[in-house]
Design an enzyme around this catalytic site. Structure first.
Site, PDB file in Angstrom:
ATOM      1  N   SER A  21     -11.256  -0.757  -0.927  1.00  0.00           N
ATOM      2  CA  SER A  21      -9.850  -0.718   0.106  1.00  0.00           C
ATOM      3  C   SER A  21     -10.146  -0.908   1.543  1.00  0.00           C
ATOM      4  O   SER A  21      -9.078  -1.569   2.038  1.00  0.00           O
ATOM      5  CB  SER A  21      -9.140   0.703  -0.085  1.00  0.00           C
ATOM      6  OG  SER A  21      -8.525   0.886  -1.403  1.00  0.00           O
ATOM      7  N   HIS A  23      -3.500   6.124   3.783  1.00  0.00           N
ATOM      8  CA  HIS A  23      -4.237   4.843   3.179  1.00  0.00           C
ATOM      9  C   HIS A  23      -3.661   3.622   3.829  1.00  0.00           C
ATOM     10  O   HIS A  23      -4.354   2.668   4.281  1.00  0.00           O
ATOM     11  CB  HIS A  23      -4.132   5.097   1.816  1.00  0.00           C
ATOM     12  CG  HIS A  23      -4.943   4.096   0.735  1.00  0.00           C
ATOM     13  ND1 HIS A  23      -4.681   2.863   0.563  1.00  0.00           N
ATOM     14  CD2 HIS A  23      -6.433   4.228   0.473  1.00  0.00           C
ATOM     15  CE1 HIS A  23      -5.523   2.202  -0.134  1.00  0.00           C
ATOM     16  NE2 HIS A  23      -6.751   2.866  -0.014  1.00  0.00           N
ATOM     17  N   ASP A  29       0.770  -1.154   0.099  1.00  0.00           N
ATOM     18  CA  ASP A  29      -0.107   0.237  -0.006  1.00  0.00           C
ATOM     19  C   ASP A  29       0.900   1.230   0.247  1.00  0.00           C
ATOM     20  O   ASP A  29       2.116   1.239  -0.678  1.00  0.00           O
ATOM     21  CB  ASP A  29      -1.112   0.156   0.997  1.00  0.00           C
ATOM     22  CG  ASP A  29      -2.433   0.683   1.015  1.00  0.00           C
ATOM     23  OD1 ASP A  29      -2.265   1.976   0.886  1.00  0.00           O
ATOM     24  OD2 ASP A  29      -3.352   0.051   1.088  1.00  0.00           O
TER      25      ASP A  29
END
Length: 602
Positions: free
Chosen positions: A534, A240, A187
């Site tokens: 996600s 994220h 990621d």
């Protein structure tokens, strides 16, 4: 101290798009409010990388008489001689990634060993190394906390029923909670300051900025961190990777800073004692390259990862990327990837590869999320709507506006500075120029109240007030249906001050306080609600970790079979293109595995 945070991946906020009308020449700005250009950020670099070079992947024909490594080195030499810049070598795939000029590409087209030259396609968030990795000195995971940490998503996938069956806020002795299983989060990196993850992360690799293993002795800023050092200051990503990692492995009783009224211990992950490996392949803008993903997949496997979790993808297929995931599965690593967020009838890659478990999203009621991309490759779904998890420390803002005993509900604008300021309230009308605040403006500071509307961007309203001397800005919404509103200043800037918005209903009362002392407090917390496939993917990867920690004797194919066969069927009966086999269920997956493959008694 004032600071601003780049929330580059948070998104989902509304911007006022009307253009500002031409204005007259305005008075001199207050000292210290001149806006300098931002440091050379990754986003700026991406927008200005017109150097004539193209990022490509080159597949070549190996020479039968040489080893894979020798073949790759020989071909890399050919690329360099043609004028290309070799980035990475993948001997097992007969692949080289490079940067080529048009002339170098033309020269390689004449090389009989070249099978194909194609763009090194971009992947986006939905984020060869030395072996072995130097691991972190991992702390001991907490075993007790509070049931308030159990998010709706964690409970929805039955995780707490596996490791806290009596629901007392502590891990049940001997229960499977992820211990002994390694999950590799591919990621945007992580925030190593976050208390939820310090006991989980055992190692990492940054494939964006460096090609070295991360050591415990490395200074801050090194390693797979979701931030970049630019112009002497850190520019943060949107958290994220920190968010997805927290969904998997946030531990009990390790809370960071939360909003008033929220659970002080933060959140618990699906598998709170699992070991995490962090592979950073996305920059602070959420973009990465195919060769970074391939390299990360190979690295994760070499580190002994049982599971890879990828909340990223591309709309197009890449044959060598598919081979890398196939090889990972054959080597015993099971990969999970997000289907994508466009709502299209097409699953993104790598989720669409047969060797990868494609994960779609549902809300907490089990309804399919309309943004979740779908198709025949969908395997499972997980909670992906309004999921609370860890984020960049201090990067999730909330705001309070008060005067005396009166408090006003408010919402900070995206990119607002995080700070507290108390000053005299000045009505600046529509904020269409520096003179809008009138004689009440002073360079010594004040709180500017500005009405929404007038065809003026929020950033221009705030900038005009700041140039006039405002040390905080309050935007009054003009739409009763959107409450306090979700607005943005559009981009980070070193001059931004605490900026927040209030509802149309509260605007008259606020304007009536002109001349009085008003406090605007924009504070940063360590947790953020985000939506997307996600967010669904790490829920499913975490359940796989629970199952594998309960049954260490199973292989990757058996783990996948157990997850799919025990999923809660949603939508049409049987597997379908939106829900796949259904919602992943931890308890039922363990029960299925124990029935299908009974434990061998010595």
């Amino acid at each position: 101290m004032k600071r601003w945070v780049w929330l580059g991946l948070v998104g989902g906020l509304m911007a006022c798009s009307e253009k500002k009308p031409p204005s007259q020449v305005e008075p001199q700005n207050c000292p210290g409010t001149t806006e300098e250009s931002l440091p050379n950020t990754a986003r700026a670099q991406a927008l200005s990388s017109e150097d004539g070079l193209e990022d490509v992947l080159i597949t070549f024909r190996p020479r039968v008489s040489a080893s894979a490594k020798a073949n790759t080195e020989a071909f890399a030499t050919d690329v360099s001689r043609a004028g290309g810049q070799v980035r990475r070598r993948f001997p097992n795939l007969n692949l080289v990634s490079a940067r080529l000029t048009p002339e170098a590409r033309e020269a390689l087209a004449q090389n009989p060993d070249v099978v194909s030259v194609r763009p090194n396609r971009k992947v986006h968030a939905f984020g060869m190394p030395r072996i072995p990795t130097n691991l972190f000195l991992r702390g001991t995971p907490n075993t007790a906390g509070s049931v308030g940490e159990y998010t709706p998503g964690v409970k929805m996938v039955q995780a707490t029923e596996v490791w806290d069956a009596n629901n007392d806020g502590a891990l049940d002795p001997g229960s499977p909670s992820g211990t002994g299983i390694k999950v590799c989060v591919i990621d945007s990196g992580w925030d190593d300051r976050h208390p939820e993850l310090k006991a989980a992360v055992i190692g990492g690799m940054d494939f964006v900025d460096r090609e070295d293993d991360l050591k415990p002795t490395d200074p801050p800023g090194d390693g797979p961190l979701d931030r970049e050092l630019k112009g002497g200051a850190y520019v943060y990503g949107g958290g994220h990777g920190t968010h997805t990692a927290g969904t998997i492995a946030a531990q009990l009783g390790a809370g960071g800073k939360v909003r008033p009224g929220q659970e002080p211990n933060g959140v618990a992950g699906v598998a709170p004692t699992v070991s995490l490996l962090i592979a950073r392949v996305l920059d602070v803008t959420g973009s990465g390259n195919t060769d970074d993903v391939i390299a990360a997949v190979e690295w994760c496997q070499k580190q002994g990862a049982n599971i890879a979790s990828l909340s990223l993808g591309s709309s197009t297929k890449d044959d060598d990327e598919e081979l890398a995931f196939n090889a990972a599965l054959q080597g015993g690593m099971l990969s999970f990837a997000a289907t994508g967020n466009s709502g299209a009838d097409k699953v993104a890659f790598p989720a669409a590869y047969a060797s990868v478990v494609a994960v779609g999203a549902v809300d907490f009621n089990g309804a399919w999320a309309s943004f979740s991309q779908f198709g025949p490759q969908v395997s499972l779904v997980g909670p992906g709507v309004e999921v609370l998890s860890s984020t960049i420390v201090g990067a999730s803002p909330f705001s309070e506006v008060s005067t005396g005993q009166s408090h006003f509900d408010s919402n900070p604008l995206e990119y607002s500075a995080i700070n507290t300021y108390t000053g005299r309230l000045v009505d600046c009308g529509l904020g269409d120029s520096i003179t809008s605040c009138g004689e009440g403006a002073t360079c010594e500071g004040f709180v500017a109240y500005v009405d929404r509307g007038g065809g003026i961007l929020f950033e221009d309203k705030a900038r005009n007030a700041i140039h006039a001397g405002a040390k905080a800005v309050i935007i009054g919404n003009n739409d009763a249906d959107t409450g306090e509103g979700n607005f943005t200043l559009n981009a980070p800037s070193p001059i931004w001050v605490p900026t927040t918005s209030i509802s149309l209903a509260n605007s008259p009362a606020m304007k009536a306080l002109a001349g009085q002392q008003v406090t605007v407090d924009v504070s940063g917390t360590d947790y953020l609600v985000q939506t997307g496939t996600s967010m669904a993917t790490p829920h499913v990867a975490g359940v796989a970790a629970l199952l594998w920690s309960a049954r260490r004797d199973l292989n990757a194919s058996q783990i996948r079979q157990a997850l799919e066969s025990s999923a809660k069927d949603l939508g049409p009966t049987g597997r379908d293109s939106q829900y796949g086999y259904g919602l992943v269920q931890a308890v039922k997956a363990i029960q299925y595995a124990n029935t299908q493959w009974p434990r061998q008694v010595p």
